[in-house]
Design an enzyme around this catalytic site. Structure first.
Site, PDB file in Angstrom:
ATOM      1  N   HIS A 154     -10.282  -5.061  -3.374  1.00  0.00           N
ATOM      2  CA  HIS A 154      -8.956  -5.283  -2.789  1.00  0.00           C
ATOM      3  C   HIS A 154      -9.084  -5.709  -1.343  1.00  0.00           C
ATOM      4  CE1 HIS A 154     -10.008  -1.018  -2.383  1.00  0.00           C
ATOM      5  NE2 HIS A 154      -9.369  -1.044  -1.230  1.00  0.00           N
ATOM      6  N   PHE A 155      -8.151  -6.539  -0.929  1.00  0.00           N
ATOM      7  CA  PHE A 155      -8.036  -6.982   0.458  1.00  0.00           C
ATOM      8  C   PHE A 155      -6.776  -6.342   1.031  1.00  0.00           C
ATOM      9  CE2 PHE A 155     -11.106 -10.506   0.845  1.00  0.00           C
ATOM     10  CZ  PHE A 155     -11.498 -10.615  -0.478  1.00  0.00           C
ATOM     11  N   HIS A 156      -6.932  -5.665   2.173  1.00  0.00           N
ATOM     12  CA  HIS A 156      -5.775  -5.144   2.893  1.00  0.00           C
ATOM     13  C   HIS A 156      -5.276  -6.236   3.854  1.00  0.00           C
ATOM     14  CE1 HIS A 156      -6.721  -0.692   2.286  1.00  0.00           C
ATOM     15  NE2 HIS A 156      -7.920  -1.212   2.066  1.00  0.00           N
ATOM     16  N   ASP A 173       0.853  -1.197   0.000  1.00  0.00           N
ATOM     17  CA  ASP A 173       0.000   0.000   0.000  1.00  0.00           C
ATOM     18  C   ASP A 173       0.891   1.251   0.000  1.00  0.00           C
ATOM     19  OD1 ASP A 173      -3.209   0.567   1.033  1.00  0.00           O
ATOM     20  OD2 ASP A 173      -1.759   2.220   1.117  1.00  0.00           O
ATOM     21  N   ILE A 174       0.508   2.227  -0.788  1.00  0.00           N
ATOM     22  CA  ILE A 174       1.333   3.439  -0.936  1.00  0.00           C
ATOM     23  C   ILE A 174       1.241   4.352   0.289  1.00  0.00           C
ATOM     24  CG2 ILE A 174      -0.320   5.029  -2.040  1.00  0.00           C
ATOM     25  CD1 ILE A 174       1.967   5.528  -4.135  1.00  0.00           C
ATOM     26  N   HIS A 222     -15.905   3.164   3.596  1.00  0.00           N
ATOM     27  CA  HIS A 222     -14.516   3.641   3.497  1.00  0.00           C
ATOM     28  C   HIS A 222     -13.770   3.132   2.275  1.00  0.00           C
ATOM     29  CE1 HIS A 222     -15.037   5.315   7.492  1.00  0.00           C
ATOM     30  NE2 HIS A 222     -15.465   4.131   7.893  1.00  0.00           N
ATOM     31  N   GLN A 223     -14.489   2.645   1.256  1.00  0.00           N
ATOM     32  CA  GLN A 223     -13.785   2.248   0.032  1.00  0.00           C
ATOM     33  C   GLN A 223     -13.425   3.504  -0.758  1.00  0.00           C
ATOM     34  OE1 GLN A 223     -15.953  -0.330  -2.687  1.00  0.00           O
ATOM     35  NE2 GLN A 223     -14.095  -0.830  -3.841  1.00  0.00           N
ATOM     36  N   ASN A 250     -13.042  -3.321   2.167  1.00  0.00           N
ATOM     37  CA  ASN A 250     -14.083  -2.293   2.184  1.00  0.00           C
ATOM     38  C   ASN A 250     -14.905  -2.327   0.894  1.00  0.00           C
ATOM     39  OD1 ASN A 250     -13.018  -1.339   4.635  1.00  0.00           O
ATOM     40  ND2 ASN A 250     -11.585   0.031   3.572  1.00  0.00           N
TER      41      ASN A 250
HETATM   42  P1  AMP Z   1      -9.787   1.518   0.417  1.00  0.00           P
HETATM   43  O1  AMP Z   1     -10.099   2.662   1.340  1.00  0.00           O
HETATM   44  O2  AMP Z   1     -10.099   0.175   1.019  1.00  0.00           O
HETATM   45  O3  AMP Z   1     -10.401   1.709  -0.947  1.00  0.00           O
HETATM   46  O4  AMP Z   1      -8.211   1.538   0.261  1.00  0.00           O
HETATM   47  C1  AMP Z   1      -7.532   1.938  -0.883  1.00  0.00           C
HETATM   48  C2  AMP Z   1      -6.063   1.832  -0.586  1.00  0.00           C
HETATM   49  O5  AMP Z   1      -5.338   1.957  -1.793  1.00  0.00           O
HETATM   50  C3  AMP Z   1      -5.517   2.919   0.370  1.00  0.00           C
HETATM   51  O6  AMP Z   1      -4.966   2.304   1.529  1.00  0.00           O
HETATM   52  C4  AMP Z   1      -4.461   3.621  -0.469  1.00  0.00           C
HETATM   53  O7  AMP Z   1      -3.331   4.015   0.287  1.00  0.00           O
HETATM   54  C5  AMP Z   1      -4.108   2.572  -1.505  1.00  0.00           C
HETATM   55  N1  AMP Z   1      -3.568   3.079  -2.755  1.00  0.00           N
HETATM   56  C6  AMP Z   1      -4.086   4.056  -3.543  1.00  0.00           C
HETATM   57  N2  AMP Z   1      -3.318   4.249  -4.622  1.00  0.00           N
HETATM   58  C7  AMP Z   1      -2.287   3.366  -4.526  1.00  0.00           C
HETATM   59  C8  AMP Z   1      -1.159   3.078  -5.328  1.00  0.00           C
HETATM   60  N3  AMP Z   1      -0.906   3.735  -6.471  1.00  0.00           N
HETATM   61  N4  AMP Z   1      -0.312   2.103  -4.933  1.00  0.00           N
HETATM   62  C9  AMP Z   1      -0.543   1.438  -3.790  1.00  0.00           C
HETATM   63  N5  AMP Z   1      -1.595   1.659  -2.977  1.00  0.00           N
HETATM   64  C10 AMP Z   1      -2.450   2.621  -3.338  1.00  0.00           C
END
Ligand code: AMP
Length: 139
Positions: A99-101, A30-31, A92-93, A86
């Site tokens: 995607h899975f964190h 994650d960035i 909070h998406q 999410n």
């Molecule tokens: P969500 O709130 O579950 O949609 O999380 C989206 C996640 O994507 C966040 O934790 C961001 O930090 C991550 N994210 C967004 N852009 C990038 C990227 N280019 N590379 C890696 N992670 C990213």
């Protein structure tokens, strides 16, 4: 669906710190990590939310998710972690590609903080709700 930043990562149009890739799945850091090792696991299939994902893409994610959790644990030395997924802006998406964190929880300050507004279950209402959901789940 509109092209998302994750689709562009899958297509190689923007870079990522790749952790894993196969025919159906990509995992990368994650960035904006909320703890060291915070990893995202995504299907290559373009679905906005989990309920829209095909059985095959879901199975491909499920097959590798535990392995990726072990890799995060071993690389960070942190045993405790949360898997967060999410769906919808209200939940909070921010990126509308499933995607899975995987989020290590090294201590009380870093990683995921969870609000859990638990109430007592109303068993009469729950019986009807469970029946309705059971019928829908087997459609
Ligand atoms: P969500 O709130 O579950 O949609 O999380 C989206 C996640 O994507 C966040 O934790 C961001 O930090 C991550 N994210 C967004 N852009 C990038 C990227 N280019 N590379 C890696 N992670 C990213």
């Amino acid at each position: 669906m509109a092209e998302t930043i994750f689709k562009r990562i899958i297509n190689g149009e923007i870079p990522c710190h790749k952790v894993y890739e196969d025919e159906h799945v990509l995992a990368f850091l994650d960035i904006n990590p909320i703890s060291r090792g915070h990893t995202l696991v995504i299907p290559k299939e373009p679905a906005e939310t989990l309920d829209q994902l095909s059985d095959d893409a879901s199975a491909a994610i499920g097959r590798v998710l535990p392995r990726l959790c072990r890799a995060v644990q071993r690389a960070t030395g942190v045993q405790a972690y949360n898997v967060l997924q999410n769906n919808g802006a209200g939940a909070h998406q921010a990126v509308f590609h499933v995607h899975f964190h995987i989020i290590p929880k090294p201590n009380t300050r870093e990683g995921l903080g969870v609000g859990w507004p638990a109430r007592k279950l109303d068993h009469a209402a729950a019986a009807a709700l469970a029946d309705e959901m059971a019928a829908l789940a087997s459609e």
